[in-house]
Motif scaffolding. Structure first.
Motif, short mmCIF file in Angstrom:
data_model
loop_
_atom_site.label_atom_id
_atom_site.label_comp_id
_atom_site.label_asym_id
_atom_site.label_seq_id
_atom_site.Cartn_x
_atom_site.Cartn_y
_atom_site.Cartn_z
N GLU A 33 46.28 46.73 49.16
CA GLU A 33 46.88 45.78 48.23
C GLU A 33 47.62 44.67 48.96
OE1 GLU A 33 47.61 48.70 44.37
OE2 GLU A 33 49.19 48.52 45.89
N PHE A 34 48.27 45.00 50.06
CA PHE A 34 48.97 43.98 50.84
C PHE A 34 47.99 42.98 51.44
CE2 PHE A 34 50.59 42.44 54.94
CZ PHE A 34 51.75 41.81 54.51
N VAL A 35 46.89 43.48 51.99
CA VAL A 35 45.88 42.60 52.59
C VAL A 35 45.21 41.74 51.53
CG1 VAL A 35 43.62 42.61 53.71
CG2 VAL A 35 45.46 44.06 54.61
N ARG A 36 44.89 42.37 50.39
CA ARG A 36 44.21 41.64 49.31
C ARG A 36 45.11 40.57 48.70
NH1 ARG A 36 43.19 45.57 44.85
NH2 ARG A 36 45.18 44.83 44.03
N GLY A 37 46.42 40.83 48.70
CA GLY A 37 47.35 39.92 48.07
C GLY A 37 48.04 38.99 49.04
N LYS A 38 49.16 39.42 49.60
CA LYS A 38 50.00 38.54 50.40
C LYS A 38 49.29 37.99 51.63
CE LYS A 38 54.67 40.03 49.22
NZ LYS A 38 54.89 38.81 48.41
N LEU A 39 48.55 38.85 52.34
CA LEU A 39 47.96 38.38 53.60
C LEU A 39 46.95 37.26 53.35
CD1 LEU A 39 48.66 39.29 56.42
CD2 LEU A 39 46.61 40.69 56.45
N ARG A 40 46.16 37.41 52.30
CA ARG A 40 45.22 36.34 51.97
C ARG A 40 45.96 35.08 51.52
NH1 ARG A 40 40.39 39.86 49.05
NH2 ARG A 40 38.94 39.83 50.81
N ARG A 41 47.07 35.25 50.80
CA ARG A 41 47.85 34.08 50.37
C ARG A 41 48.48 33.37 51.57
NH1 ARG A 41 49.65 37.46 46.12
NH2 ARG A 41 51.77 37.58 46.95
N PHE A 42 48.69 34.09 52.65
CA PHE A 42 49.22 33.47 53.87
C PHE A 42 48.15 32.77 54.69
CE2 PHE A 42 52.86 36.79 54.08
CZ PHE A 42 53.56 36.08 53.12
N GLY A 43 46.91 32.77 54.19
CA GLY A 43 45.83 32.05 54.87
C GLY A 43 45.03 32.87 55.84
N VAL A 44 45.15 34.18 55.79
CA VAL A 44 44.37 35.06 56.66
C VAL A 44 43.04 35.38 55.98
CG1 VAL A 44 44.28 37.30 57.83
CG2 VAL A 44 46.45 36.05 57.69
N GLU A 45 41.94 35.20 56.69
CA GLU A 45 40.63 35.55 56.17
C GLU A 45 40.41 37.05 56.37
OE1 GLU A 45 37.75 33.10 58.14
OE2 GLU A 45 39.01 31.32 57.98
N VAL A 46 39.82 37.70 55.35
CA VAL A 46 39.68 39.16 55.36
C VAL A 46 38.24 39.55 55.07
CG1 VAL A 46 40.44 41.33 54.34
CG2 VAL A 46 42.08 39.44 54.60
N SER A 47 37.69 40.44 55.88
CA SER A 47 36.37 41.01 55.63
C SER A 47 36.50 42.52 55.46
CB SER A 47 35.42 40.73 56.80
OG SER A 47 35.13 39.35 56.90
N LEU A 48 35.94 43.02 54.35
CA LEU A 48 35.94 44.46 54.08
C LEU A 48 34.66 45.05 54.64
CD1 LEU A 48 36.92 44.31 50.31
CD2 LEU A 48 38.39 44.10 52.31
N VAL A 49 34.80 46.10 55.43
CA VAL A 49 33.65 46.64 56.14
C VAL A 49 33.69 48.16 56.10
CG1 VAL A 49 32.58 46.87 58.43
CG2 VAL A 49 33.47 44.66 57.69
#
Length: 398
Positions: free
Chosen positions: A116-132
Motif C-alpha cells: 500500500e505504501f509503494v502503490r500510494g505515497k511512493l508513486r506520488r513522490f515520483g518513483v516508478e514501480v514495477s510489480l514482478v
C-alpha cells in the motif's frame, strides 16, 4: 562472543562480562538524554559519527545499540539499525534509497503495508514501480531498467509462502546497477541470511518471530556499515520512528531462545502441514518444508529452517472460517504470526488484492494458481503438535 561457538551458545553468552559483580543480562537504559561535552556532538544529524558518544535517544541509546549489534552479527552484516516497527523499517529504507525518477522492482506479493505504501505515497513522490513475480527470474530480468535503483523481495512471502532465489536475483540486480533488499521476517536469521547470498539490505519485523512473544513492536534493517550510517541520519533521526529501549530490551531477552523456538516452530509446522495434506476437507497445503511445495528444491537449497507458517485451502472458505472461529479451542482465530500461540485467519483473494497491489488480471490469475479464491494462514506456535492436530481435527469435522 567467539564466532567459533554455535549460534545457540553465542546468543546466550552474548552479555557475558567477566568482571566480579557484573550483571549477566544486558542492563535496561531508559534515559533519553546523556551527559555531553561542549566540544562533543552538535544538534545536526550530520554531526553523528559511529564513534560519537550517546547524546539523545532519537540518535541512539545503549540498549538499542546492543540489540542492533547483535542482530547484525546474527545476519552476518556489518551493522543494523532498529526502528519502532517493521513498517517503519520498510518505509525508512524506501524513502532513503528512492527519489523522483528512480525505478523500483518489487514482488507482486508482499506484506500489505509495504504494498500500500509503494502503490500510494511512493508513486506520488515520483518513483516508478514495477510489480514482478520475483520467483520467475525471466520476469525480474525483463523488469530491470537503466534507472532501477532497488529490487525489493520477500521470501518466503506472506501469505502464500512463495520463495525467491535470493542469490540469483542479487546477481541480476547488481548486474543492472541496482541494489537488493530482502524482507526475511518469515525465515528469520535461523532460516536464511540474505546478505551471505548477495543482498544489500535485510529487513525484519521484530514484532514477529524474533520478538517471539506477541508483546513488542519493532523493525530492523541490516547491511553495510556505511549504508546504515546514512540511513540513520536520513531516516531514523529525521523521521523519528525510534525503537524505545524497553521493547529493545525485551527483544534482546527473546534472542537467547530464538534458535530453540524456531526449531520448535518448524518441527510442529511440518507435522501439522502433513496432517492437513491428508484431511479430506483440505484441498491444498503450502509449507516450504513439504515435498509438495512448488519450490521444494529451492527451499531445501536455500532455507536452513522452514519456519512455522502454513497456508491451506478448503471448499467454501468463509463457512469454514466461521466454523474454525467457533470451534477451535487451542488455536486462536486472530491475525499476525510468530507468537507462542498458534493463530489462524482466513484471507479471501479479493481482500488481498485490495490491500496489496490491486493486481491486474494476468497477475491475479497467477496468484490464484497459488491461493485459489482464498487461503487460511496458520501461524504455528509453541504448543504440542498432537494438541494442535487434535484441535484442527475436531474443528474441521462436519
Amino acid at each position: 562472543m567467539a564466532s567459533e561457538w554455535d549460534v545457540r551458545t553465542r546468543l546466550v553468552q552474548a552479555d557475558a562480562n567477566e568482571e566480579e559483580g557484573a550483571p549477566l543480562n544486558t542492563p535496561l537504559v531508559l534515559s533519553t538524554t546523556f551527559r555531553a561535552h561542549p566540544e562533543g556532538v552538535g544538534f545536526s544529524a550530520e554531526d553523528m559519527q559511529e564513534e560519537s558518544p550517546y547524546f539523545y535517544a532519537r540518535w541512539s541509546t545503549p540498549t538499542v545499540r546492543t540489540l542492533e549489534r547483535r542482530l547484525a552479527e546474527l545476519e552476518g552484516g556489518e551493522d543494523a539499525l532498529c526502528f519502532a516497527s517493521g513498517m517503519a523499517a520498510i518505509t525508512g529504507l524506501l524513502l532513503h534509497l528512492l527519489g523522483p525518477g528512480d525505478h523500483l522492482v518489487i514482488s507482486d506479493i508482499c506484506y500489505a503495508g509495504a504494498a500500500e505504501f509503494v502503490r500510494g505515497k511512493l508513486r506520488r513522490f515520483g518513483v516508478e514501480v514495477s510489480l514482478v513475480d520475483t520467483s520467475d527470474l525471466d520476469q525480474v530480468r525483463a523488469a530491470l531498467r537503466a534507472n532501477t535503483r532497488l529490487v525489493y523481495i520477500e521470501s518466503p512471502c506472506n501469505p502464500i509462502l512463495k520463495l525467491t532465489d535470493v542469490a540469483a536475483v542479487a546477481a541480476l540486480a547488481h548486474g543492472a546497477g541496482a541494489r537488493l533488499a530482502v524482507d526475511s521476517t518469515l525465515a528469520t536469521p535461523m532460516g536464511l541470511q540474505p546478505l551471505t547470498l548477495g543482498a544489500d539490505f535485510v529487513i525484519h519485523s521484530l514484532t514477529k518471530y524474533i520478538g517471539g512473544h506477541g508483546d513488542v513492536l519493532g523493525g530492523v534493517v541490516v547491511g553495510r556499515r556505511t549504508d546504515l550510517a546514512a540511513l540513520r541520519q536520513d531516516s531514523l533521526i529525521h523521521l523519528g520512528a525510534v525503537l524505545n529501549p524497553f521493547p529493545a530490551w525485551l527483544i534482546l531477552r527473546s534472542l537467547a531462545t530464538l534458535p530453540q523456538r524456531m526449531a520448535a516452530h518448524e518441527t510442529t509446522a511440518r507435522a501439522v502441514a502433513s496432517f492437513l495434506e491428508t484431511h479430506p476437507r483440505v484441498h491444498h497445503v503450502l509449507h516450504p518444508g513439504l515435498d509438495s511445495h512448488p519450490q521444494a528444491e529451492l527451499a531445501r537449497r536455500q532455507l536452513r529452517n522452514t519456519s512455522g507458517m502454513i497456508a491451506f485451502q478448503t471448499e467454501d472458505g468463509p463457512a469454514v472460517a466461521r466454523r474454525l472461529a467457533d470451534r477451535l479451542k487451542v488455536i486462536k482465530y486472530a491475525v499476525s504470526l510468530g507468537k507462542p500461540h498458534s493463530l489462524v485467519f482466513y484471507l479471501p483473494t479479493e481482500d488481498l488484492q485490495r490491500t496489496s497491489f490491486q493486481l491486474p488480471p494476468e497477475l491475479l490469475a497467477r496468484y490464484r494458481d497459488w491461493a485459489g479464491d482464498g487461503i487460511f494462514r496458520l501461524s504455528i506456535g509453541l504448543e504440542a503438535p498432537a494438541d494442535l492436530i487434535r484441535d484442527l481435527e475436531q474443528a474441521l469435522a462436519p
